[in-house]
Scaffold this motif. Structure first.
Motif, PDB file in Angstrom:
ATOM      1  N   LEU A 107       7.727  46.864  73.444  1.00  0.00           N
ATOM      2  CA  LEU A 107       8.355  45.797  72.654  1.00  0.00           C
ATOM      3  C   LEU A 107       7.294  44.847  72.096  1.00  0.00           C
ATOM      4  O   LEU A 107       7.295  44.510  70.905  1.00  0.00           O
ATOM      5  N   VAL A 136      11.383  44.023  80.072  1.00  0.00           N
ATOM      6  CA  VAL A 136      10.451  43.463  79.083  1.00  0.00           C
ATOM      7  C   VAL A 136       9.919  42.081  79.462  1.00  0.00           C
ATOM      8  O   VAL A 136       9.064  41.530  78.774  1.00  0.00           O
ATOM      9  N   TYR A 218      15.432  40.579  66.747  1.00  0.00           N
ATOM     10  CA  TYR A 218      15.020  41.916  67.191  1.00  0.00           C
ATOM     11  C   TYR A 218      16.108  42.504  68.071  1.00  0.00           C
ATOM     12  O   TYR A 218      16.460  41.941  69.099  1.00  0.00           O
ATOM     13  N   MET A 220      16.979  45.556  70.488  1.00  0.00           N
ATOM     14  CA  MET A 220      16.314  46.655  71.178  1.00  0.00           C
ATOM     15  C   MET A 220      17.039  47.983  70.968  1.00  0.00           C
ATOM     16  O   MET A 220      16.487  49.043  71.221  1.00  0.00           O
ATOM     17  N   GLY A 244      15.154  48.664  67.454  1.00  0.00           N
ATOM     18  CA  GLY A 244      14.273  49.083  68.545  1.00  0.00           C
ATOM     19  C   GLY A 244      13.541  50.399  68.333  1.00  0.00           C
ATOM     20  O   GLY A 244      12.950  50.924  69.279  1.00  0.00           O
ATOM     21  N   MET A 247       9.860  50.003  69.041  1.00  0.00           N
ATOM     22  CA  MET A 247       9.661  49.843  70.495  1.00  0.00           C
ATOM     23  C   MET A 247       9.736  51.195  71.197  1.00  0.00           C
ATOM     24  O   MET A 247       8.953  51.488  72.104  1.00  0.00           O
TER      25      MET A 247
END
Ligand code: ATR
Length: 275
Positions: A107, A136, A218, A220, A244, A247
């Motif tokens: 992330l 995270v 953001y 995920m 995401g 990520m």
């Protein structure tokens, strides 16, 4: 000899990890295979042992087994200890299992390297207090935000996370609070959705006006189009929107690095998956 890796989960057929790792291996000329293994809900440990005993080198672990993997591993990284969840297993020559969690690094890399938004000094709101949020926390705090606030539908779970990080003085420069106070009136530079609400097309409740000028929203989760959270963020004036996918590729790259000591270039793979 070709080294063998796999991702294990339930369900697993949707997983993009085999595609990502095959692309990494090709790009870095590493001799390995990477498959997907569906484990029965009560059969996670048996499947891992089977793969290990057959000469497998390592595994990624996905929903719903990350906590079981945390219990199974007998050597844990600090970030995995904090997360109480493991997404990367490495089988050691002495039969031991090293467990790590690369989600948070994934992330942070996606935000800082790919989106070019530094976390230092920023006000961050983290929504959710399940496995994804816990995974995270440590890398987010290590990036020195000014403030990290956790909000969750079930307050008690957010408070448990906060209590964990209040022990010791590792992150004394960062103010962490589960939002027992009303969020309205507060503004954040980065708002991260770590709830699973997007899976059911739901929107975790947020007051209006929390997106600071220039802020990043953001999610995920990723999928086709904007999630309900990203739609809300857009309507509320968030300047940048991200899902995401980056990520996902970055956490995979970190696992690949742990196993192979080679860091793949993530950009071409992110572009490939976006198409
Ligand atoms: P994961 O491993 O994906 O984090 P989890 O541990 O089950 O899954 O956690 C899911 C998170 O999403 C929790 O924070 C959950 O809130 P609760 O702790 O109150 O259950 C949150 N969540 C799921 N659906 C939600 C919804 N519709 N609105 C708000 N929060 C939601």
């Amino acid at each position: 000899m070709t080294d063998r890796y796999a991702v294990i989960g339930n369900p697993i057929s949707h997983s993009k990890s085999p595609t990502i790792h095959a692309a990494f291996a090709k790009q870095t000329s590493q001799d390995l295979t990477y498959t997907a293994i569906l484990a029965p809900l009560e059969g996670f440990e048996d499947e891992v042992r089977k793969f290990q005993d057959s000469g497998g080198k390592g595994m990624n672990v996905t929903v719903p087994f990350k906590q079981k993997a945390w219990h199974l591993a007998n050597h844990l990284s600090n970030r995995a200890i904090d997360a109480e969840a493991v997404n990367t297993l490495e089988f050691l020559v002495d039969g031991g299992i090293r467990g790590d969690n690369t989600d948070g690094v994934g992330l942070v890399r996606d935000i800082q390297d790919n989106l070019a938004i530094m976390l230092q000094g920023k006000r961050i709101l983290l929504m959710g207090a399940g496995g994804a949020a816990r995974g995270v926390m440590t890398p987010l705090l290590e990036a020195h935000p000014e403030r990290l606030v956790i909000v969750n539908r079930t307050l008690d779970k957010a408070e448990q996370i906060v209590r964990h990080y209040e022990q010791g003085d590792r992150f004394s420069q960062v103010s962490i609070s589960s939002s027992t106070y009303d969020l309205s009136g507060n503004q954040f530079d980065i708002v991260i959705n770590a709830t699973s609400a997007s899976l059911s097309d739901a929107l975790p409740p947020l007051p209006a006006g929390i997106f600071a000028p220039g802020s990043l929203a953001y999610d995920m989760m990723y999928g086709k189009g904007l999630t309900p959270f990203l739609q809300f963020a857009q309507a509320q004036g968030a300047a940048r929107l991200a899902d995401g996918l980056g990520m996902l590729v970055e956490q995979a790259a970190e696992s690949f690095f742990l196993w192979r000591n080679v860091r793949p270039d993530t950009q071409p793979i992110i572009q490939l998956l976006k198409q």
